[in-house]
Design an enzyme around this catalytic site. Structure first.
Site, PDB file in Angstrom:
ATOM      1  N   LYS A  63      -8.331  -4.277  -0.718  1.00  0.00           N
ATOM      2  CA  LYS A  63      -8.798  -5.472   0.002  1.00  0.00           C
ATOM      3  C   LYS A  63      -7.931  -5.554   1.267  1.00  0.00           C
ATOM      4  O   LYS A  63      -6.785  -5.980   1.228  1.00  0.00           O
ATOM      5  CB  LYS A  63      -8.632  -6.701  -0.898  1.00  0.00           C
ATOM      6  CG  LYS A  63      -8.412  -8.033  -0.208  1.00  0.00           C
ATOM      7  CD  LYS A  63      -9.669  -8.641   0.353  1.00  0.00           C
ATOM      8  CE  LYS A  63      -9.369 -10.001   0.977  1.00  0.00           C
ATOM      9  NZ  LYS A  63      -8.711  -9.904   2.305  1.00  0.00           N
ATOM     10  N   GLU A 103       5.734  -5.916  -1.738  1.00  0.00           N
ATOM     11  CA  GLU A 103       6.579  -5.718  -0.549  1.00  0.00           C
ATOM     12  C   GLU A 103       6.361  -6.950   0.310  1.00  0.00           C
ATOM     13  O   GLU A 103       5.319  -7.100   0.954  1.00  0.00           O
ATOM     14  CB  GLU A 103       6.132  -4.407   0.130  1.00  0.00           C
ATOM     15  CG  GLU A 103       7.197  -3.821   0.998  1.00  0.00           C
ATOM     16  CD  GLU A 103       6.976  -4.201   2.434  1.00  0.00           C
ATOM     17  OE1 GLU A 103       7.595  -5.208   2.838  1.00  0.00           O
ATOM     18  OE2 GLU A 103       6.210  -3.525   3.122  1.00  0.00           O
ATOM     19  N   CYS A 135       7.910  -6.971   8.638  1.00  0.00           N
ATOM     20  CA  CYS A 135       8.788  -7.614   7.663  1.00  0.00           C
ATOM     21  C   CYS A 135      10.219  -7.086   7.771  1.00  0.00           C
ATOM     22  O   CYS A 135      11.142  -7.742   7.317  1.00  0.00           O
ATOM     23  CB  CYS A 135       8.239  -7.422   6.262  1.00  0.00           C
ATOM     24  SG  CYS A 135       7.937  -5.710   5.895  1.00  0.00           S
ATOM     25  N   GLU A 142      11.516 -16.436   8.572  1.00  0.00           N
ATOM     26  CA  GLU A 142      11.127 -15.182   9.220  1.00  0.00           C
ATOM     27  C   GLU A 142      10.209 -15.550  10.387  1.00  0.00           C
ATOM     28  O   GLU A 142       9.181 -16.215  10.197  1.00  0.00           O
ATOM     29  CB  GLU A 142      10.365 -14.349   8.179  1.00  0.00           C
ATOM     30  CG  GLU A 142       9.974 -12.991   8.650  1.00  0.00           C
ATOM     31  CD  GLU A 142       9.172 -12.228   7.583  1.00  0.00           C
ATOM     32  OE1 GLU A 142       8.527 -12.855   6.734  1.00  0.00           O
ATOM     33  OE2 GLU A 142       9.211 -10.991   7.631  1.00  0.00           O
TER      34      GLU A 142
HETATM   35  C1  SIN Z   1       5.834  -4.260   7.079  1.00  0.00           C
HETATM   36  O1  SIN Z   1       6.185  -4.909   8.036  1.00  0.00           O
HETATM   37  O2  SIN Z   1       5.188  -4.782   6.177  1.00  0.00           O
HETATM   38  C2  SIN Z   1       6.115  -2.786   6.945  1.00  0.00           C
HETATM   39  C3  SIN Z   1       6.960  -2.264   8.000  1.00  0.00           C
HETATM   40  C4  SIN Z   1       7.279  -0.802   7.873  1.00  0.00           C
HETATM   41  O3  SIN Z   1       6.741  -0.092   7.022  1.00  0.00           O
HETATM   42  O4  SIN Z   1       8.092  -0.366   8.647  1.00  0.00           O
END
Ligand code: SIN
Length: 506
Positions: free
Chosen positions: A196, A274, A308, A407
């Site tokens: 998805k 993640e 992230c 964040e």
């Molecule tokens: C992400 O921001 O979710 C992944 C970043 C990355 O794989 O470097």
């Protein structure tokens, strides 16, 4: 609605004339080896964040469609799990090769729907395909163990088995690489999946899957369900709770991760999460300042801060604070060129949608109202549109400001002063997030101490980019569970089985 459709048709025409490679622009979902509409025939528009034009309309699927896709993946698992690792490895490598032959086509679609500059889209495709190549190799090394037991004439066998159907829920910020990082691993392990993709970036996912089809991935191994925000909860519920699903693999916010984790708990399903980060970027006095500044730019402005692992809190020792801030300001002013991602020379595109632009605006405005100082940027560049946030540098940020804890997920660098190593560690660790962290120092002992004491899944010593297919990528605390990439990435999608071989003397 009519107005929307008229405007969709007009913009779509514009896009088709500018997009040279229409064969990769798929406007249907992919279930059980067929390109399909939603069972309701509903569609939703995919917008170009640079100008809000409609790139295409894709199926707005619901829970019933998700169930059909899960059933297809479940049915195919019965045969796919019995393929040899050699066959799976061959298909993954072919998918890698075909993606590499289509970099320009894929990048064009990615830039149109995500806003990222074309060069970054191409970089993401290189990054994303590296997982296909990597898992084509690791597929051949999913080994078991034979353990000497405490008993005579018995052997302990440990073997790894694919865990079944994986629900793959992916974000808009890396719409290609987050799919290949998960799907490469799970296919290598012998699992099948339902993807998805984010409602903001389904077209990259569909293009990637079209290339998987060309590479010979059998029907039912990869299924894609597209849905708007309206149907996302219903689709997500099936993908997390259907008994045929063995694992939920999600990249996205901690908030959504907690909801999915809750749903997965009902069926005691495996999760690979993640989630959000809040990365400290710590600069000690011994650091090579020019190097630290170059890497601060990479850590902060990769994907316009929408990552992230992006540097979120720049913690700078008081003795080098002014020098760092001055250098950072100079580099941001020189290197960040804001504009539509398909324009030559642009390095920072629009934020992906209105909600992101409002979030970043809210965080900066709150900080400024409470006394933070803006050294650069600090607002939307309205002459470009409503999602182009200026590359921003803030100082004088205090704990009572939301930006101190949250964040940012945007192009805003926030600098703080610290006095000593203990304070840097305390501030860095004072968060429920634990994904990436960065340290700049030439003091070897300090580098080891920081690596040891930082409560994060990943630590970059003198480097602002950690991402690659070889190491285990992932976080601790509320940043997630499980690892992606590396040999551990495949293990996420396997179950360990212990078989006791007894009576070997009989
Ligand atoms: C992400 O921001 O979710 C992944 C970043 C990355 O794989 O470097």
């Amino acid at each position: 609605m009519d107005l929307l459709r008229v405007s969709a048709a007009r913009h779509f025409q514009l896009f088709t004339t500018s997009c040279r490679n229409m064969h990769l622009l798929k406007k249907q979902a992919y279930v059980n080896g067929e390109w399909v509409q939603a069972s309701s025939n509903a569609v939703f528009p995919v917008l170009n964040p640079a100008d809000d034009s409609v790139i295409a309309e894709v199926p707005d699927m619901d829970a019933a469609d998700a169930k059909t896709a899960v059933d297809a993946a479940s049915n195919t698992f019965k045969t796919w799990k019995n393929t040899t690792v050699k066959e799976r490895s061959y298909i993954l490598r072919k998918w890698n090769d075909i993606c590499l032959q289509n970099v320009d086509h894929l990048a064009e679609i990615m830039t149109a729907e995500s806003g990222k500059p074309l060069a970054e889209s191409k970089g993401e495709i290189a990054y994303g395909t590296s997982f296909l190549e990597w898992f084509a190799d690791t597929a051949r090394h999913i080994n078991g163990e034979i353990i000497p037991g405490p008993w005579p004439n018995k052997k302990i066998l440990v073997t790894r088995h694919p865990l079944g159907v994986v629900s793959v829920i992916t974000p808009w910020n890396f719409p290609f690489a987050m799919i290949t990082r998960k799907v490469g691993a799970l296919m290598a392990a012998g699992c099948t999946c339902v993807i998805k993709p984010s409602e903001d970036t389904p077209l990259t996912a569909l293009a990637a899957v079209e290339l998987a089809v060309q590479a010979g991935v059998p029907k039912g191994v990869i299924n894609v369900v597209t849905s708007s925000r309206k149907n996302a909860a219903g689709v997500g519920k099936v993908m997390c709770e259907d008994p045929a699903v063995g694992c939920i693999s999600f990249t996205g916010s901690t908030h959504v991760g907690k909801i999915l984790y809750g749903m997965a708990a009902k069926g005691i399903k495996r999760v690979s999460l993640e989630l959000g980060g809040n990365a400290p970027f710590i600069v000690f006095p011994s650091a090579d300042m020019e190097h630290a500044l170059d890497h601060a730019m990479l850590a902060k402005f990769r994907n316009n801060g929408q990552a992230c692992v992006a540097g979120n809190r720049f913690l700078i020792h008081e003795s080098v604070f002014d020098k760092f801030v001055e250098g950072f300001k100079g580099r941001i002013g020189q290197k960040c060129v804001l504009g539509p991602g398909n324009k030559e020379g642009v390095t920072c595109g629009p934020l992906v949608n209105k909600a992101q632009a409002e979030k970043v605006t809210g965080l900066v405005d709150d900080a400024v109202a409470k006394g933070a100082k803006v050294l650069l940027g600090g607002k939307i560049a309205k002459h470009l549109g409503d999602k182009f946030y200026e590359s921003t540098l803030l100082v004088d940020v205090k704990p009572d400001m939301a930006i101190y804890q949250e964040e940012v997920f945007g192009p805003v660098a926030v600098c703080y002063k610290f006095k000593d190593e203990a304070e840097a560690l305390e501030v860095a660790n004072s968060t429920r997030s634990g994904l990436a962290s960065y340290v700049f120092t030439k003091d070897l002992g300090q580098a080891f101490r920081m690596s040891e004491k930082l409560e994060f899944g990943m630590v970059g010593i003198n480097d602002g980019i950690l991402s690659s297919c070889e190491p285990p990528f992932g976080g601790i605390k509320e940043s997630g569970i499980g690892r992606e990439g590396s040999k551990h990435g495949v293990e996420e999608y396997t179950d360990l089985k212990y078989t006791l071989m007894s009576a070997l003397d009989k």
